[in-house]
Write a protein that holds these residues in place. Structure first.
Motif, PDB file in Angstrom:
ATOM      1  N   ALA A 133       4.329   3.015   7.074  1.00 29.41           N
ATOM      2  CA  ALA A 133       4.415   2.361   5.821  1.00 29.41           C
ATOM      3  C   ALA A 133       3.028   2.669   4.750  1.00 29.41           C
ATOM      4  CB  ALA A 133       4.176   0.828   6.048  1.00 29.41           C
ATOM      5  N   LEU A 134       2.234   3.337   5.442  1.00 32.83           N
ATOM      6  CA  LEU A 134       0.954   3.733   4.797  1.00 32.83           C
ATOM      7  C   LEU A 134       1.221   4.972   4.093  1.00 32.83           C
ATOM      8  CD1 LEU A 134      -1.932   3.324   7.259  1.00 32.83           C
ATOM      9  CD2 LEU A 134      -1.586   2.068   5.243  1.00 32.83           C
ATOM     10  N   GLN A 135       2.411   5.563   4.543  1.00 31.77           N
ATOM     11  CA  GLN A 135       2.847   6.909   3.673  1.00 31.77           C
ATOM     12  C   GLN A 135       3.236   6.501   2.138  1.00 31.77           C
ATOM     13  OE1 GLN A 135       2.242   9.850   5.124  1.00 31.77           O
ATOM     14  NE2 GLN A 135       1.395   8.637   6.718  1.00 31.77           N
ATOM     15  N   GLN A 136       3.036   7.545   1.283  1.00 34.81           N
ATOM     16  CA  GLN A 136       3.349   7.229  -0.033  1.00 34.81           C
ATOM     17  C   GLN A 136       4.851   7.183  -0.244  1.00 34.81           C
ATOM     18  OE1 GLN A 136       1.621   9.781  -2.805  1.00 34.81           O
ATOM     19  NE2 GLN A 136       2.017   8.664  -4.641  1.00 34.81           N
ATOM     20  N   ARG A 137       5.332   6.277  -1.031  1.00 33.85           N
ATOM     21  CA  ARG A 137       6.789   6.228  -1.078  1.00 33.85           C
ATOM     22  C   ARG A 137       7.239   7.217  -2.518  1.00 33.85           C
ATOM     23  NH1 ARG A 137       8.038  -0.022  -1.831  1.00 33.85           N
ATOM     24  NH2 ARG A 137       9.536   0.567  -2.985  1.00 33.85           N
TER      25      ARG A 137
ATOM     26  N   SER B 210      -3.493  -6.778   2.846  1.00 35.14           N
ATOM     27  CA  SER B 210      -3.235  -5.379   3.446  1.00 35.14           C
ATOM     28  C   SER B 210      -4.387  -5.016   4.478  1.00 35.14           C
ATOM     29  CB  SER B 210      -2.981  -4.310   2.471  1.00 35.14           C
ATOM     30  OG  SER B 210      -2.027  -4.679   1.580  1.00 35.14           O
TER      31      SER B 210
ATOM     32  N   ASP C  79       4.165   4.625  -5.185  1.00 31.01           N
ATOM     33  CA  ASP C  79       3.256   3.226  -4.653  1.00 31.01           C
ATOM     34  C   ASP C  79       3.543   3.317  -3.075  1.00 31.01           C
ATOM     35  OD1 ASP C  79       6.211   2.596  -4.392  1.00 31.01           O
ATOM     36  OD2 ASP C  79       5.715   0.630  -5.266  1.00 31.01           O
ATOM     37  N   TYR C  80       2.957   2.171  -2.512  1.00 32.84           N
ATOM     38  CA  TYR C  80       2.822   2.112  -1.146  1.00 32.84           C
ATOM     39  C   TYR C  80       3.215   0.757  -0.817  1.00 32.84           C
ATOM     40  CZ  TYR C  80      -0.504   5.951  -1.607  1.00 32.84           C
ATOM     41  OH  TYR C  80      -0.919   7.457  -1.541  1.00 32.84           O
ATOM     42  N   LEU C  81       3.715   0.554   0.302  1.00 31.73           N
ATOM     43  CA  LEU C  81       4.050  -0.538   1.064  1.00 31.73           C
ATOM     44  C   LEU C  81       2.819  -1.313   1.311  1.00 31.73           C
ATOM     45  CD1 LEU C  81       7.108   0.028   3.298  1.00 31.73           C
ATOM     46  CD2 LEU C  81       7.151  -1.164   1.292  1.00 31.73           C
ATOM     47  N   ILE C  82       1.789  -0.808   1.829  1.00 30.72           N
ATOM     48  CA  ILE C  82       0.502  -1.414   2.165  1.00 30.72           C
ATOM     49  C   ILE C  82      -0.529  -1.234   1.150  1.00 30.72           C
ATOM     50  CG2 ILE C  82      -1.252  -1.830   3.912  1.00 30.72           C
ATOM     51  CD1 ILE C  82       0.838  -1.364   5.949  1.00 30.72           C
ATOM     52  N   GLY C  83      -0.830  -2.153   0.126  1.00 28.21           N
ATOM     53  CA  GLY C  83      -1.749  -1.643  -0.606  1.00 28.21           C
ATOM     54  C   GLY C  83      -2.980  -1.682  -0.518  1.00 28.21           C
ATOM     55  N   GLN C  84      -3.795  -2.324  -1.725  1.00 30.41           N
ATOM     56  CA  GLN C  84      -5.164  -2.421  -1.553  1.00 30.41           C
ATOM     57  C   GLN C  84      -5.629  -3.727  -1.651  1.00 30.41           C
ATOM     58  OE1 GLN C  84      -6.742   0.383  -4.306  1.00 30.41           O
ATOM     59  NE2 GLN C  84      -6.495   2.039  -3.169  1.00 30.41           N
TER      60      GLN C  84
END
Length: 123
Positions: A69-73, A86, A77-82
């Motif tokens: 999930a930390l990989q860039q989509r 998260s 964007d990301y599933l786990i943001g900042q």
């Protein structure tokens, strides 16, 4: 036969970790879901018991899902943001891995033998 059962247990616990971790990744942005996750994941790890085929496999399944999930989509964007939620999810992941590794049973080490019934020679 015993090794096959241990392997099946490890695969089952890893799948359980992946499912719970995936549910956590998807729902960590909602506060009630995050609180439930903070209670459910450590409780499951404690209930599974120590061992590479139980608790460590659960944590490994969890970590694989979180790392994916930390990989860039493709959208960028990301599933786990900042957001702080998260970071709580990532801290929980780190805590689960540390707990699983620290509580692994040590093979070959036994407690020192004490003879409680012997009388020591004190002069």
């Amino acid at each position: 036969m015993r090794l096959l059962l241990l392997l099946a247990s490890a695969v089952g616990c890893a799948l359980l970790g992946a499912v719970v971790g995936g549910a956590g990744v998807v729902s960590h942005t909602r506060l009630p879901a995050l609180l439930l996750l903070l209670l459910a994941a450590p409780s499951t790890a404690v209930a599974l018991g120590a061992g590479w085929h139980r608790r460590l496999a659960f944590a490994a399944g969890w970590v694989v899902v979180v790392m994916l999930a930390l990989q860039q989509r493709p959208e960028g964007d990301y599933l786990i943001g900042q957001a702080w939620r998260s970071y709580v999810l990532l801290a929980l992941t780190l805590g689960l891995v540390l707990y699983a590794v620290v509580t692994l049973p040590v093979r070959g080490r036994r407690a020192p033998r004490t003879d409680a019934g012997s009388v020591s020679d004190q002069a």
